[in-house]
Scaffold this motif. Structure first.
Motif, PDB file in Angstrom:
ATOM      1  N   GLU A 167       0.831  -1.203   0.000  1.00 30.49           N
ATOM      2  CA  GLU A 167       0.000   0.000   0.000  1.00 30.49           C
ATOM      3  C   GLU A 167       0.868   1.257   0.000  1.00 30.49           C
ATOM      4  OE1 GLU A 167      -3.055  -0.084   2.975  1.00 30.49           O
ATOM      5  OE2 GLU A 167      -4.188  -1.607   1.887  1.00 30.49           O
ATOM      6  N   LEU A 168       0.983   1.858  -1.170  1.00 32.42           N
ATOM      7  CA  LEU A 168       1.688   3.123  -1.335  1.00 32.42           C
ATOM      8  C   LEU A 168       0.693   4.229  -1.688  1.00 32.42           C
ATOM      9  CD1 LEU A 168       4.903   2.068  -3.338  1.00 32.42           C
ATOM     10  CD2 LEU A 168       4.557   2.136  -0.854  1.00 32.42           C
ATOM     11  N   ALA A 169      -0.027   4.054  -2.784  1.00 39.69           N
ATOM     12  CA  ALA A 169      -1.018   5.054  -3.189  1.00 39.69           C
ATOM     13  C   ALA A 169      -2.167   5.123  -2.190  1.00 39.69           C
ATOM     14  CB  ALA A 169      -1.544   4.743  -4.589  1.00 39.69           C
ATOM     15  N   ARG A 170      -2.392   4.047  -1.429  1.00 36.71           N
ATOM     16  CA  ARG A 170      -3.443   4.039  -0.398  1.00 36.71           C
ATOM     17  C   ARG A 170      -2.930   4.520   0.967  1.00 36.71           C
ATOM     18  NH1 ARG A 170      -8.135   0.733  -1.473  1.00 36.71           N
ATOM     19  NH2 ARG A 170      -8.301   0.211   0.754  1.00 36.71           N
ATOM     20  N   ASP A 171      -1.631   4.786   1.051  1.00 39.38           N
ATOM     21  CA  ASP A 171      -1.025   5.252   2.296  1.00 39.38           C
ATOM     22  C   ASP A 171      -1.132   6.777   2.332  1.00 39.38           C
ATOM     23  OD1 ASP A 171       0.818   6.227   4.225  1.00 39.38           O
ATOM     24  OD2 ASP A 171       2.029   4.427   4.066  1.00 39.38           O
ATOM     25  N   GLU A 172      -2.040   7.290   3.133  1.00 37.54           N
ATOM     26  CA  GLU A 172      -2.320   8.732   3.127  1.00 37.54           C
ATOM     27  C   GLU A 172      -1.090   9.558   3.488  1.00 37.54           C
ATOM     28  OE1 GLU A 172      -5.719   9.641   5.493  1.00 37.54           O
ATOM     29  OE2 GLU A 172      -7.077   8.391   4.296  1.00 37.54           O
ATOM     30  N   ALA A 173      -0.317   9.094   4.464  1.00 42.91           N
ATOM     31  CA  ALA A 173       0.867   9.854   4.872  1.00 42.91           C
ATOM     32  C   ALA A 173       1.897   9.909   3.752  1.00 42.91           C
ATOM     33  CB  ALA A 173       1.478   9.222   6.127  1.00 42.91           C
ATOM     34  N   LEU A 174       2.126   8.773   3.085  1.00 43.67           N
ATOM     35  CA  LEU A 174       3.080   8.757   1.969  1.00 43.67           C
ATOM     36  C   LEU A 174       2.582   9.624   0.828  1.00 43.67           C
ATOM     37  CD1 LEU A 174       5.696   7.557   0.768  1.00 43.67           C
ATOM     38  CD2 LEU A 174       4.305   5.714  -0.162  1.00 43.67           C
ATOM     39  N   CYS A 175       1.293   9.553   0.531  1.00 43.65           N
ATOM     40  CA  CYS A 175       0.751  10.353  -0.563  1.00 43.65           C
ATOM     41  C   CYS A 175       0.855  11.847  -0.278  1.00 43.65           C
ATOM     42  CB  CYS A 175      -0.704   9.973  -0.832  1.00 43.65           C
ATOM     43  SG  CYS A 175      -0.855   8.426  -1.735  1.00 43.65           S
ATOM     44  N   ARG A 176       0.720  12.226   0.995  1.00 46.29           N
ATOM     45  CA  ARG A 176       0.899  13.645   1.345  1.00 46.29           C
ATOM     46  C   ARG A 176       2.330  14.088   1.066  1.00 46.29           C
ATOM     47  NH1 ARG A 176      -2.603  12.558   5.714  1.00 46.29           N
ATOM     48  NH2 ARG A 176      -0.827  12.108   7.097  1.00 46.29           N
ATOM     49  N   ARG A 177       3.285  13.208   1.343  1.00 46.61           N
ATOM     50  CA  ARG A 177       4.679  13.541   1.040  1.00 46.61           C
ATOM     51  C   ARG A 177       4.878  13.724  -0.459  1.00 46.61           C
ATOM     52  NH1 ARG A 177       7.968   8.810   2.988  1.00 46.61           N
ATOM     53  NH2 ARG A 177       9.685  10.058   2.133  1.00 46.61           N
ATOM     54  N   PHE A 178       4.282  12.846  -1.269  1.00 46.67           N
ATOM     55  CA  PHE A 178       4.379  12.986  -2.721  1.00 46.67           C
ATOM     56  C   PHE A 178       3.692  14.269  -3.187  1.00 46.67           C
ATOM     57  CE2 PHE A 178       6.034   8.756  -2.852  1.00 46.67           C
ATOM     58  CZ  PHE A 178       6.576   8.580  -4.115  1.00 46.67           C
ATOM     59  N   ALA A 179       2.512  14.543  -2.635  1.00 46.32           N
ATOM     60  CA  ALA A 179       1.780  15.744  -3.032  1.00 46.32           C
ATOM     61  C   ALA A 179       2.562  17.001  -2.661  1.00 46.32           C
ATOM     62  CB  ALA A 179       0.404  15.758  -2.376  1.00 46.32           C
ATOM     63  N   ASP A 180       3.128  17.019  -1.453  1.00 40.74           N
ATOM     64  CA  ASP A 180       3.892  18.190  -1.009  1.00 40.74           C
ATOM     65  C   ASP A 180       5.121  18.425  -1.873  1.00 40.74           C
ATOM     66  OD1 ASP A 180       2.062  18.549   1.015  1.00 40.74           O
ATOM     67  OD2 ASP A 180       3.318  17.660   2.589  1.00 40.74           O
TER      68      ASP A 180
END
Length: 355
Positions: A167-180
């Motif tokens: 779960e990478l794209a479903r990992d909210e914390a990781l996705c926030r890092r990518f978005a930031d």
């Protein structure tokens, strides 16, 4: 269009089939080969893709060309077409971490260079290769190695396609890092072009569209490639069962009625995958409908058809200055996207995104 420079994390069966699909498109850019769902993704053709390198840990692959690596005995994907110029691209060492835990450790000897490799070496190589997209195709359950590649791509500012159930794209914390960071991530777990889950969800949605009520279902999968060897270890296959359940849940099933996942390694099947699928549903006046299907496919080309769309969608999302997980691109291509959708809605969302 500017070429899309793709790096593969894993030089195995799916990497071989995807590289062949790209080579076929490069040889005749005007053609639309069977299995190519979208000839153009935002103007990008499959012939615009360049496979510029791969990472691996296998001593028989590291330091060799892609063409040579795909010819090693551990790769069982059929060689349909020669790779052309991309076949000369290098296979670079990756940190071993947990990539060879379980049964794979008995058939793959790690290269010395992989034993010494560090995550920062991966980031450095991605920058030097001027990569646009990293496709993660590591063994299921290799959580540390998969997340290391995601972190390395994020540090390099390179879009990620996560073909694994991790779960990478479903990992909210990781996705926030990518978005930031302004970086795109697509995932999780490829939904094969016409594989077990694609057929399964299509049948469920057909039943629901006719007013039937599915009451139970199972999907049993066997195969003989290294993916199935790895999945024979229950500690490695747990995320695959979760991912398949996510896809069937999005199609309308409840958790208590689902049994779906890999059930056996049969060596002589090689890259062939066999699925046995059953659905029981209630119809008019409480009458019962049962569907039993056997599906046989070559596993790796089935994945290549989806990766062909995913890498172009990742580049298109980057061009549009999107970041983090892009669900309009994920819902159709992956079993376990950030937000699951029925097949028809997912297809409409994807086609709208790429048009």
């Amino acid at each position: 269009m500017k070429p899309i420079r793709v790096v593969l994390a894993g030089a195995g069966n799916c990497a071989s089939s995807f590289s062949q699909f790209v080579a076929q498109a490069q040889a005749d850019p005007a053609a639309t080969p069977p299995g190519l769902m979208c000839r153009s993704v935002g103007g990008y053709l499959l012939s615009d893709v360049r496979v510029v390198a791969a990472f691996d840990v296998d001593a028989t692959k590291v330091g060799r060309s892609l063409s040579d690596a795909f010819a090693t005995p551990v790769v069982s994907a059929t060689a349909f077409v020669p790779l052309g110029a991309d076949g000369d691209s290098p296979v670079l060492p990756a940190p071993v971490l947990d990539g060879l835990a379980g049964p794979l450790g008995g058939v793959v000897q790690p290269a010395d260079a992989a034993q010494d490799a560090r995550p920062e070496d991966v980031t450095k190589a991605l920058i030097e290769l001027e990569a646009d997209v990293l496709v993660i195709m590591l063994p299921t359950g290799a959580s540390r190695a998969i997340r290391m590649f995601a972190d390395a791509a994020l540090a390099a500012g390179i879009a990620v396609v996560n073909a694994t159930p991790e779960e990478l794209a479903r990992d909210e914390a990781l996705c926030r890092r990518f978005a930031d960071a302004g970086v795109v991530i697509l995932g999780d777990d490829l939904r094969s072009h016409l594989g077990a889950t694609t057929l399964h969800t299509a049948l469920l949605e057909l039943l629901l569209s006719r007013g039937l009520v599915p009451s139970s279902t199972y999907q049993l999968n066997v195969g003989g490639n290294t993916d199935f060897l790895n999945l024979a270890d229950p500690t490695r296959s747990a995320s695959k069962f979760t991912s398949k359940a996510n896809a069937l849940r999005a199609a309308g099933m409840d958790d208590a009625s689902i049994a779906a996942g890999p059930t056996g390694f049969i060596r002589h099947l090689a890259d062939t995958k066999v699925c046995f699928l059953n659905i029981t549903a209630t119809s008019v006046l409480g009458s019962e409908v049962k569907i039993d299907v056997k599906l046989t496919v070559e596993d790796s080309p089935n994945a290549a058809g989806v990766i062909a769309n995913a890498v172009r969608a990742a580049r298109l999302a980057t061009d549009r200055a999107l970041s983090g997980a892009v669900n309009d691109a994920c819902a159709l291509l992956f079993k376990s996207p950030p937000r699951g959708l029925p097949e028809g809605e997912a297809r409409a969302a994807f086609l709208g995104f790429v048009s």
